[in-house]
Design an enzyme around this catalytic site. Structure first.
Site, PDB file in Angstrom:
ATOM      1  N   SER A  64     -90.200 -64.647 -33.964  1.00  0.00           N
ATOM      2  CA  SER A  64     -90.084 -63.194 -34.133  1.00  0.00           C
ATOM      3  C   SER A  64     -90.006 -62.737 -35.583  1.00  0.00           C
ATOM      4  CB  SER A  64     -88.867 -62.667 -33.374  1.00  0.00           C
ATOM      5  OG  SER A  64     -89.114 -62.685 -31.983  1.00  0.00           O
ATOM      6  N   LYS A  67     -92.772 -60.580 -36.738  1.00  0.00           N
ATOM      7  CA  LYS A  67     -92.789 -59.154 -36.426  1.00  0.00           C
ATOM      8  C   LYS A  67     -92.592 -58.285 -37.664  1.00  0.00           C
ATOM      9  CE  LYS A  67     -91.045 -60.238 -31.816  1.00  0.00           C
ATOM     10  NZ  LYS A  67     -89.894 -60.205 -30.881  1.00  0.00           N
ATOM     11  N   TYR A 191    -100.039 -61.357 -29.577  1.00  0.00           N
ATOM     12  CA  TYR A 191     -98.588 -61.498 -29.741  1.00  0.00           C
ATOM     13  C   TYR A 191     -98.152 -62.965 -29.752  1.00  0.00           C
ATOM     14  CZ  TYR A 191     -93.620 -61.209 -28.543  1.00  0.00           C
ATOM     15  OH  TYR A 191     -92.265 -61.364 -28.521  1.00  0.00           O
ATOM     16  N   TYR A 243     -81.512 -58.496 -32.971  1.00  0.00           N
ATOM     17  CA  TYR A 243     -81.365 -58.087 -31.575  1.00  0.00           C
ATOM     18  C   TYR A 243     -79.959 -57.529 -31.337  1.00  0.00           C
ATOM     19  CZ  TYR A 243     -85.420 -61.137 -31.619  1.00  0.00           C
ATOM     20  OH  TYR A 243     -86.616 -61.726 -31.937  1.00  0.00           O
ATOM     21  N   VAL A 261     -86.453 -67.171 -32.667  1.00  0.00           N
ATOM     22  CA  VAL A 261     -85.843 -68.187 -31.803  1.00  0.00           C
ATOM     23  C   VAL A 261     -86.263 -69.607 -32.188  1.00  0.00           C
ATOM     24  CG1 VAL A 261     -85.494 -66.632 -29.854  1.00  0.00           C
ATOM     25  CG2 VAL A 261     -87.615 -67.979 -30.007  1.00  0.00           C
TER      26      VAL A 261
END
Length: 309
Positions: A64, A67, A191, A243, A261
């Site tokens: 992630s 992103k 993605y 998060y 992760v």
């Protein structure tokens, strides 16, 4: 101010000795094979100096953290109209929550949770075949790191696709609200592949340095994004980058950061440095356990919290 080399050496030694390393992610099978004893840390100063410790030159799946780079590209492509499709608020929920998406009628809370990043991928897919969009993202990251050896781990991408049932559900749910313009399998192809980008701590810290330099690439002096946009990306990293653990990270560490992760964290101290840490074991919120502790110790030792006087 203490010497950075000494601080890094002390942190790396302490992390190597710790037994409480967290749990390596297993729902992406390929990531479950990573050695939990790994630890790497790189600091890239805005003046060009680079400091490394541990396994800083071993590539890992950034997941992630990618992103941050896709958000930067999407803002360059469609500007602030992106915020009509994605929010800018912390989620307070797990990164793959479908409950929140239902309550908010297909508009993801921010671009760093999974549904938000899927919408960003949908933006980057517009006008392209998936392979072209994936290539554009990879070339952008290679450009930022000034390193063409940054690559996509296709085994990790295939592992994500084979087990990505929740992400398919999120994508199709958003499409039912009209917030996904392409078929779910096409957008998710983009993605899954950008999440499977593999980088070393050294490469990742260098790729993030533009966010510490008012949007400029200090190696060339050229602007990547405007200073205002760099500040806004940093703000989103601070409030949403971990998060439902984002508030705790801001409280304890006090810098902008984006986790993945795969066990990596990209950190930014504007005007000072960008940094990357990697330790594969995760805490309960899905963020690197030792990586978070290491950045907390680093920020405290160097007085780098953005809230410090």
């Amino acid at each position: 101010m203490p010497e950075i080399e000494a601080v890094l050496s002390d942190i790396a030694a302490e992390m190597a000795a710790r037994a409480d390393r967290g749990d390596v992610v297993t729902y992406i099978p390929q990531l479950g094979k990573v050695d939990p004893r790994k630890f790497g840390l790189t600091i890239a100063m805005v003046d060009g100096r680079v400091f490394c410790a541990g396994d800083a030159d071993e590539a890992f799946s950034i997941q992630s953290i990618s992103k941050v780079f896709t958000l930067t590209l999407a803002l360059g492509k469609i500007g602030d109209s992106l915020w009509q499709r994605v929010g800018r608020e912390p989620s307070g929920n797990p990164f793959n929550s479908i409950v929140q998406l239902e309550q908010e009628r297909g508009i993801p809370r921010n671009p760093f949770i999974n549904p938000g990043a899927i919408v960003v991928s949908d933006v980057l897919l517009a006008g392209h075949q998936p392979r072209e969009a994936i290539g554009e993202i990879l070339r952008f990251v290679q450009f930022l790191a000034d390193d063409e050896t940054v690559f996509i781990d296709h085994e990790v991408a295939a592992s994500e696709r084979a087990t990505g049932f929740r992400n398919f559900a999120l994508a199709n749910y958003m499409r039912s609200f009209g917030n996904l313009e392409h078929a779910a399998e096409l957008t998710l192809g983009v993605y899954f592949h950008h999440c499977a980008i593999a980088m070393t701590c050294r490469q990742l810290a260098l790729a993030g340095r533009f966010l510490a330099c008012d949007g400029r690439n200090p190696a060339t002096g050229h602007s990547v994004v405007s200073a205002e946009r760099a500040r806004r990306i940093n703000a989103l990293m601070l409030t949403c980058g971990h998060y439902d653990g984002s508030g705790d990270f801001a409280f304890r560490v006090g810098i902008s950061g984006k986790s993945g992760v795969g066990g990596g964290i990209l950190g930014v101290v504007p005007g000072v440095a960008s940094m990357a840490v990697w330790s594969p074991g995760l805490n309960a919120a899905g963020n690197s356990r030792l990586g978070s502790i290491a950045l907390e110790k680093l920020a405290k030792a160097m007085n780098w919290s953005i809230f410090s006087p």
